[in-house]
Design a protein around this motif. Structure first.
Motif: not given
Length: 91
Positions: A67-73
């Motif tokens: 998913a492209e909308d995930l933050s790094k964390d």
């Protein structure tokens, strides 16, 4: 998990096959089992479970980690969860 919903029928068919193989193994063991028949059934069950795991894991990786909308964390947390599951599965 959207991928388990969209692939529900396919996944349930795999589970039903595993259930049938488990019943066949139980029936074999209740009779006078031949070692080779037992080994063959166990191998078939293991292969079927591995196939199910592959399908669900692949869907999870594509849908969640991809998913492209995930933050790094969030992505790191997802990776840690998958690693934990894999460690448990591969024991």
């Amino acid at each position: 998990m959207a991928h388990t919903v969209t692939d529900r029928k396919k996944l349930l068919n795999r589970v039903k096959r595993i259930k049938g193989q488990s019943i066949a193994l139980e029936n074999t063991l209740e009779n006078e089992p031949d070692c080779m028949a037992v080994l063959q059934q166990v191998a078939a069950i293991k292969g079927a479970v591995n196939g199910l795991m592959k399908e669900v894991l692949e869907g999870h990786l594509r849908e969640h980690l991809g998913a492209e909308d995930l933050s790094k964390d969030q992505r790191l947390e997802e990776v840690e969860q998958v690693i934990s599951i894999l460690k448990s599965y591969l024991k």
